[in-house]
Design a protein around this motif. Structure first.
Motif, PDB file in Angstrom:
ATOM      1  N   PRO A 239     -21.665 -19.442  33.537  1.00 17.46           N
ATOM      2  CA  PRO A 239     -20.857 -20.647  33.703  1.00 17.46           C
ATOM      3  C   PRO A 239     -19.410 -20.375  34.069  1.00 17.46           C
ATOM      4  O   PRO A 239     -18.751 -21.220  34.640  1.00 17.46           O
ATOM      5  N   GLY A 240     -18.859 -19.232  33.708  1.00 16.94           N
ATOM      6  CA  GLY A 240     -17.471 -18.946  34.032  1.00 16.94           C
ATOM      7  C   GLY A 240     -17.283 -17.490  34.345  1.00 16.94           C
ATOM      8  O   GLY A 240     -18.103 -16.652  34.012  1.00 16.94           O
ATOM      9  N   ALA A 241     -16.210 -17.159  35.039  1.00 14.40           N
ATOM     10  CA  ALA A 241     -16.005 -15.778  35.446  1.00 14.40           C
ATOM     11  C   ALA A 241     -14.881 -15.116  34.688  1.00 14.40           C
ATOM     12  O   ALA A 241     -14.609 -13.950  34.908  1.00 14.40           O
ATOM     13  N   LEU A 242     -14.182 -15.834  33.834  1.00 14.20           N
ATOM     14  CA  LEU A 242     -12.978 -15.288  33.226  1.00 14.20           C
ATOM     15  C   LEU A 242     -13.198 -14.787  31.807  1.00 14.20           C
ATOM     16  O   LEU A 242     -12.597 -13.800  31.399  1.00 14.20           O
ATOM     17  N   LEU A 243     -14.017 -15.465  31.048  1.00 13.26           N
ATOM     18  CA  LEU A 243     -14.076 -15.245  29.614  1.00 13.26           C
ATOM     19  C   LEU A 243     -14.741 -13.920  29.258  1.00 13.26           C
ATOM     20  O   LEU A 243     -15.845 -13.623  29.710  1.00 13.26           O
ATOM     21  N   ASP A 307     -19.884 -25.445  37.132  1.00  9.18           N
ATOM     22  CA  ASP A 307     -19.408 -26.652  36.470  1.00  9.18           C
ATOM     23  C   ASP A 307     -18.391 -27.333  37.378  1.00  9.18           C
ATOM     24  O   ASP A 307     -17.233 -26.924  37.427  1.00  9.18           O
ATOM     25  N   PRO A 308     -18.777 -28.375  38.113  1.00  9.73           N
ATOM     26  CA  PRO A 308     -17.867 -29.020  39.066  1.00  9.73           C
ATOM     27  C   PRO A 308     -16.597 -29.544  38.418  1.00  9.73           C
ATOM     28  O   PRO A 308     -15.520 -29.441  38.999  1.00  9.73           O
ATOM     29  N   LEU A 309     -16.704 -30.126  37.210  1.00  9.03           N
ATOM     30  CA  LEU A 309     -15.528 -30.677  36.558  1.00  9.03           C
ATOM     31  C   LEU A 309     -14.525 -29.578  36.246  1.00  9.03           C
ATOM     32  O   LEU A 309     -13.326 -29.697  36.533  1.00  9.03           O
ATOM     33  N   GLN A 310     -15.020 -28.471  35.675  1.00  5.88           N
ATOM     34  CA  GLN A 310     -14.126 -27.371  35.361  1.00  5.88           C
ATOM     35  C   GLN A 310     -13.537 -26.780  36.644  1.00  5.88           C
ATOM     36  O   GLN A 310     -12.349 -26.440  36.698  1.00  5.88           O
ATOM     37  N   ALA A 311     -14.353 -26.665  37.697  1.00  3.70           N
ATOM     38  CA  ALA A 311     -13.866 -26.104  38.959  1.00  3.70           C
ATOM     39  C   ALA A 311     -12.757 -26.969  39.555  1.00  3.70           C
ATOM     40  O   ALA A 311     -11.792 -26.450  40.137  1.00  3.70           O
ATOM     41  N   GLN A 312     -12.891 -28.280  39.388  1.00  4.29           N
ATOM     42  CA  GLN A 312     -11.866 -29.194  39.909  1.00  4.29           C
ATOM     43  C   GLN A 312     -10.516 -28.939  39.244  1.00  4.29           C
ATOM     44  O   GLN A 312      -9.478 -28.908  39.899  1.00  4.29           O
ATOM     45  N   PHE A 313     -10.520 -28.743  37.937  1.00  5.10           N
ATOM     46  CA  PHE A 313      -9.274 -28.464  37.233  1.00  5.10           C
ATOM     47  C   PHE A 313      -8.763 -27.064  37.554  1.00  5.10           C
ATOM     48  O   PHE A 313      -7.554 -26.851  37.699  1.00  5.10           O
ATOM     49  N   ARG A 314      -9.676 -26.106  37.668  1.00  3.57           N
ATOM     50  CA  ARG A 314      -9.244 -24.735  37.925  1.00  3.57           C
ATOM     51  C   ARG A 314      -8.561 -24.603  39.279  1.00  3.57           C
ATOM     52  O   ARG A 314      -7.718 -23.728  39.476  1.00  3.57           O
ATOM     53  N   ALA A 315      -8.922 -25.480  40.186  1.00  2.00           N
ATOM     54  CA  ALA A 315      -8.283 -25.427  41.501  1.00  2.00           C
ATOM     55  C   ALA A 315      -6.795 -25.714  41.417  1.00  2.00           C
ATOM     56  O   ALA A 315      -6.021 -25.323  42.303  1.00  2.00           O
ATOM     57  N   HIS A 316      -6.369 -26.401  40.342  1.00  2.00           N
ATOM     58  CA  HIS A 316      -4.960 -26.741  40.178  1.00  2.00           C
ATOM     59  C   HIS A 316      -4.277 -25.863  39.127  1.00  2.00           C
ATOM     60  O   HIS A 316      -3.121 -26.110  38.778  1.00  2.00           O
ATOM     61  N   ALA A 317      -4.987 -24.873  38.592  1.00  3.08           N
ATOM     62  CA  ALA A 317      -4.398 -23.997  37.586  1.00  3.08           C
ATOM     63  C   ALA A 317      -3.291 -23.156  38.199  1.00  3.08           C
ATOM     64  O   ALA A 317      -3.439 -22.620  39.303  1.00  3.08           O
ATOM     65  N   GLN A 318      -2.192 -23.037  37.482  1.00  3.92           N
ATOM     66  CA  GLN A 318      -1.038 -22.295  37.971  1.00  3.92           C
ATOM     67  C   GLN A 318      -0.917 -20.917  37.320  1.00  3.92           C
ATOM     68  O   GLN A 318      -0.028 -20.153  37.687  1.00  3.92           O
ATOM     69  N   SER A 319      -1.759 -20.605  36.360  1.00  2.00           N
ATOM     70  CA  SER A 319      -1.679 -19.305  35.696  1.00  2.00           C
ATOM     71  C   SER A 319      -3.065 -18.900  35.209  1.00  2.00           C
ATOM     72  O   SER A 319      -3.985 -19.720  35.110  1.00  2.00           O
ATOM     73  N   HIS A 320      -3.166 -17.619  34.921  1.00  2.00           N
ATOM     74  CA  HIS A 320      -4.423 -17.100  34.380  1.00  2.00           C
ATOM     75  C   HIS A 320      -4.723 -17.724  33.014  1.00  2.00           C
ATOM     76  O   HIS A 320      -5.882 -18.003  32.681  1.00  2.00           O
ATOM     77  N   SER A 323      -6.333 -21.084  33.535  1.00  3.39           N
ATOM     78  CA  SER A 323      -7.728 -20.952  33.990  1.00  3.39           C
ATOM     79  C   SER A 323      -8.647 -20.570  32.835  1.00  3.39           C
ATOM     80  O   SER A 323      -9.741 -21.131  32.679  1.00  3.39           O
ATOM     81  N   LEU A 324      -8.218 -19.616  32.041  1.00  5.49           N
ATOM     82  CA  LEU A 324      -9.055 -19.190  30.923  1.00  5.49           C
ATOM     83  C   LEU A 324      -9.156 -20.286  29.869  1.00  5.49           C
ATOM     84  O   LEU A 324     -10.223 -20.503  29.278  1.00  5.49           O
ATOM     85  N   SER A 325      -8.069 -21.010  29.613  1.00  2.21           N
ATOM     86  CA  SER A 325      -8.105 -22.118  28.655  1.00  2.21           C
ATOM     87  C   SER A 325      -9.093 -23.189  29.088  1.00  2.21           C
ATOM     88  O   SER A 325      -9.802 -23.769  28.261  1.00  2.21           O
ATOM     89  N   LEU A 326      -9.129 -23.466  30.381  1.00  6.76           N
ATOM     90  CA  LEU A 326     -10.087 -24.451  30.891  1.00  6.76           C
ATOM     91  C   LEU A 326     -11.519 -24.024  30.589  1.00  6.76           C
ATOM     92  O   LEU A 326     -12.363 -24.844  30.215  1.00  6.76           O
ATOM     93  N   GLU A 327     -11.778 -22.737  30.752  1.00  2.00           N
ATOM     94  CA  GLU A 327     -13.132 -22.258  30.484  1.00  2.00           C
ATOM     95  C   GLU A 327     -13.462 -22.339  28.996  1.00  2.00           C
ATOM     96  O   GLU A 327     -14.577 -22.709  28.616  1.00  2.00           O
ATOM     97  N   VAL A 328     -12.495 -22.019  28.137  1.00  2.00           N
ATOM     98  CA  VAL A 328     -12.717 -22.106  26.696  1.00  2.00           C
ATOM     99  C   VAL A 328     -12.987 -23.556  26.284  1.00  2.00           C
ATOM    100  O   VAL A 328     -13.912 -23.835  25.516  1.00  2.00           O
ATOM    101  N   VAL A 329     -12.189 -24.489  26.805  1.00  2.00           N
ATOM    102  CA  VAL A 329     -12.384 -25.902  26.471  1.00  2.00           C
ATOM    103  C   VAL A 329     -13.744 -26.381  26.950  1.00  2.00           C
ATOM    104  O   VAL A 329     -14.463 -27.105  26.234  1.00  2.00           O
ATOM    105  N   ASN A 330     -14.113 -25.983  28.151  1.00  2.00           N
ATOM    106  CA  ASN A 330     -15.410 -26.374  28.691  1.00  2.00           C
ATOM    107  C   ASN A 330     -16.552 -25.893  27.794  1.00  2.00           C
ATOM    108  O   ASN A 330     -17.485 -26.647  27.476  1.00  2.00           O
TER     109      ASN A 330
END
Length: 743
Positions: A239-243, A307-320, A323-330
């Motif tokens: 589901p994610g590539a960062l965690l 995860d399209p919803l998470q990907a939508q937010f990650r596209a606007h992430a300004q820092s690592h 991006s990682l916080s978005l994956e944790v919340v998801n």
């Protein structure tokens, strides 16, 4: 064909199976030590590096030195783990604690990685044997299905116990890691053999396997998914590539705040070697490093499709960190929304909140780790309060869920950033729920005052009862009189002392009365004393009645003793001469009848007694409350820690894990199940109070709690909060992604 064991034998067979499994631990550990010692010696002989050769040699010698303690401690560690597994205690569900991760060192994280790898390897080696054993365990428990993660004899239990006993040995981390490596390699074979022996024993007892249909455990899913991941296709992408474990720790420590998005790939490549050194070494030996790195890049590239919803937010992430916080919340939302304890509408509210939580993570990357953050508190409140209801049709649920939907709509539509909208939503919800809270708080405070008074009196009465039992004149009295003095009369003495503020040595004269009572039941008396007894007998009865009235003692129970006393007096006075008088008064009641009549004070809350008004205010359930027998496990809900008591042959006391304030349980009373929150436990934990969502209260002694647990009439459903458990599972997910099986 042998018929299945009847229900009356379920507990006996299950207890025997748990005992045998623990006993097998000695032989398992003995074999592990032998095989690991031989393996260490071989490795030392073949090692080219002098330092490694010395470490391996020391590990082999240390293992032999500590063999006796390892063999002795392993069965006890297994029993402890069996108790946790049987209890269904969610406090033990996750491998890692999310809250503790920030403080963990690299060595501790690596040990967690190694432990999970061992669990997966062992599980893959015993799959068939465990399936057969679980089907037999289901049969002796009178059930058709059982979640795999609730199986008390699952491989993870043996692995955790192995790590636990090795941690008790005073050796270096380097020595311990080499022990565990070789012991883990051998554990699968030993465990398969142990499972077969248990299955054979159960079949010999006439047990036929049930149609076992276990829900796969997370580790089993990970093992099954490994080949698909290795295939590298898009569908196999995580589901994610960062965690991973290292990245999650850095996020919680605030080490990622200044890292730009362009640095993400480099950081991942750097941390990859630090996160899984053991796996990396193995892959180097297999000449597959390039292939693994290629697969890792494939996973990163395909993560956006998961995860399209998470990907939508990650596209606007300004820092690592964002991006990682978005994956944790998801992941956290996903875990919470799939918690089986939550009703479907509550799960839906959590999903509705996900966009608002993801947006918050962009501005406040670590809100989920701050227990005081309004968003975290909102999640905690809505999930924990929802546990009060077993169904959507239960009274009060509609009034509870409607404000939640409204709060979710407001949070989704607001344009205000940060924590303020969540704080406003939380205060609004608390106001909506406030009236019921205030009503319940008033009743609860009144009940608590009554229970505190009762516990204080019971503890003092227990001390007085011990002193009375030690007196020779009391020991020589008829059993009925001894039981009465150590029971209700010790309560009278305690009540008088607690209510006296004058400092009198014997307030009310109730202690002095004991001598008169004992004198009146002497079987041999002179003629003068018999005449005196005839005059004083009515006064003795009157003193009894007035003393028992001070503790609101039930009139029927008091009358039973008075009737016995009158009969004893009559028996003494009716004899014509001393030679005809009995040497001892007849005892007509059994010990069980005496305890039922008078009770017995117990510092552990065994027969804690409450007066009528105290019982009425707190909804007290008597310790002898009748209970219908229940199987150790329910078809849809595992039993709580009671079965663990059967495994260790302890009494019906509360398991050491205990009930904590805020826990939710299900109670079976009056022929139906009800859900209650543990709202209070007395300072000495002899009394517990429970409250339902509608404000209905019940209190009971520690002994009754233990009895109900053992009978399956009390089930713990929330040993850990929903959000805490979800975050611990996020940490476990990071751990799994840090392993070679999850590439």
């Amino acid at each position: 064909m042998a018929s299945p064991a009847p229900p009356t034998q379920y507990q006996v067979l299950y207890r025997a199976a748990m005992k045998q499994a623990a006993t097998q631990g000695r032989a398992i550990m003995q074999n592990l030590v032998v095989q690991a010692s031989e393996g260490l010696s071989r490795a030392a002989a073949q090692a080219f590096d002098e330092m490694e050769r010395r470490v391996l040699g020391e590990a082999s010698r240390a293992l032999i030195r500590h063999e006796a303690s390892l063999v002795e401690n392993y069965p006890q560690a297994l029993l402890h783990e069996f108790a946790q597994a049987i209890a269904g205690d969610t406090r033990k569900a996750a491998t890692l604690s999310f809250d503790a991760l920030e403080l963990m060192g690299d060595d501790e994280m690596q040990e967690s990685v190694d432990q999970m790898r061992m669990q997966q390897i062992v599980a893959s080696q015993v799959e068939l044997e465990l399936a057969e054993l679980n089907s037999l365990l289901c049969a002796v428990q009178g059930m058709k299905t059982m979640p795999a993660e609730r199986s008390p004899l699952r491989p993870q239990v043996y692995v955790r116990s192995l790590r636990s006993v090795t941690m008790q040995s005073p050796v270096s981390a380097a020595v311990r890691s080499r022990w565990l490596k070789l012991m883990g390699d051998a554990l699968g074979r030993e465990l398969a053999r142990a499972y077969k022996e248990l299955s054979v024993e159960l079949r010999m007892q006439g047990v036929e396997p049930a149609g076992f249909n276990a829900t796969p455990s997370r580790d089993a899913v990970a093992i099954a998914a490994a080949p698909a991941r290795q295939a590298g296709g898009p569908a196999a992408v995580a589901p994610g590539a960062l965690l991973n474990l290292k990245e999650l720790k850095r996020l919680l420590a605030g080490d990622l705040d200044d890292q730009a998005p362009g640095e993400e790939a480099d950081a991942r490549a750097t941390d990859f070697g630090l996160t899984m050194p053991a796996a990396f070494e193995v892959l180097q030996e297999m000449k597959q490093v390039d292939q693994v790195m290629h697969k890792l890049k494939q996973r990163q590239a395909g993560a956006a499709h998961a995860d399209p919803l998470q990907a939508q937010f990650r596209a606007h992430a300004q820092s690592h960190a964002q991006s990682l916080s978005l994956e944790v919340v998801n992941l956290m939302v996903e875990k919470v929304a799939h918690d089986a304890r939550l009703l479907a509408p509550v799960q839906q509210v959590v999903r509705e909140l996900e966009p608002a939580l993801l947006r918050l993570a962009m501005n406040d990357p670590r809100f989920f780790s701050d227990r005081k953050h309004p968003a975290r508190r909102l999640l905690d409140e809505l999930t924990q309060r929802s546990l009060a209801w077993q169904s959507v049709d239960a009274p009060g649920f509609a009034a509870f869920i409607e404000p939640l939907h409204q709060a979710a709509e407001v949070l989704l539509s607001t344009r205000i950033e940060g924590a303020e909208p969540f704080d406003y939503a939380l205060r609004t919800l608390e106001q909506a729920w406030g009236e019921a809270q205030r009503r319940d708080r008033h009743h609860r405070e009144k009940a608590v005052r009554a229970l505190l008074k009762a516990e204080q009196r019971n503890l003092l009465a227990d001390k007085i009862a011990q002193e009375l039992r030690a007196r020779p004149d009391v020991q020589a009295a008829p059993r009925e009189v001894t039981a009465f003095l150590a029971g209700p009369w010790s309560q009278v003495l305690a009540q008088a002392r607690l209510g006296d503020d004058t400092g009198a040595a014997d307030p009310g004269g109730h202690a002095a009365f004991i001598a008169d009572l004992l004198w009146s039941v002497q079987p041999r008396m002179s003629a003068a004393n018999i005449a005196r007894l005839a005059r004083f007998a009515p006064l003795i009865v009157e003193r009894l009645r007035s003393g028992l009235a001070t503790i609101d003692y039930p009139a029927p129970a008091a009358q039973r003793f008075i009737d016995f006393l009158a009969q004893a007096h009559l028996q003494t006075m009716s004899a014509e001469s001393a030679q005809q008088r009995p040497a001892a008064l007849s005892t007509t009641l059994t010990r069980q009848e005496l305890e039922a009549m008078f009770g017995e004070n117990d510092a552990q809350g065994g027969h804690a007694w409450l007066g009528h008004s105290e019982a009425q205010q707190s909804g007290f359930i008597d310790t002898d409350y009748p209970q219908a027998p229940q199987p150790l496990f329910q078809p849809t809900q595992p039993a709580t820690g009671a079965a663990a008591l059967a495994a260790t042959d302890k009494g019906a006391d509360l398991p050491e894990t205990g009930l904590q304030q805020g826990d939710w349980v299900e109670l079976h009373m009056d022929g139906k199940w009800g859900r209650y929150e543990v709202t209070w436990a007395s300072p000495h934990r002899t009394l517990f109070m429970f409250a339902s969502a509608t404000g209905k209260q019940h209190s009971m002694t520690r002994r009754l709690v233990g009895r109900m647990l053992k009978a399956g009439n009390l089930r713990l459903i929330s040993g850990q909060t929903v959000v805490d458990l979800a975050l611990d599972e996020v940490a476990d997910e990071a751990l799994r992604r840090s392993m070679d099986l999850n590439l």
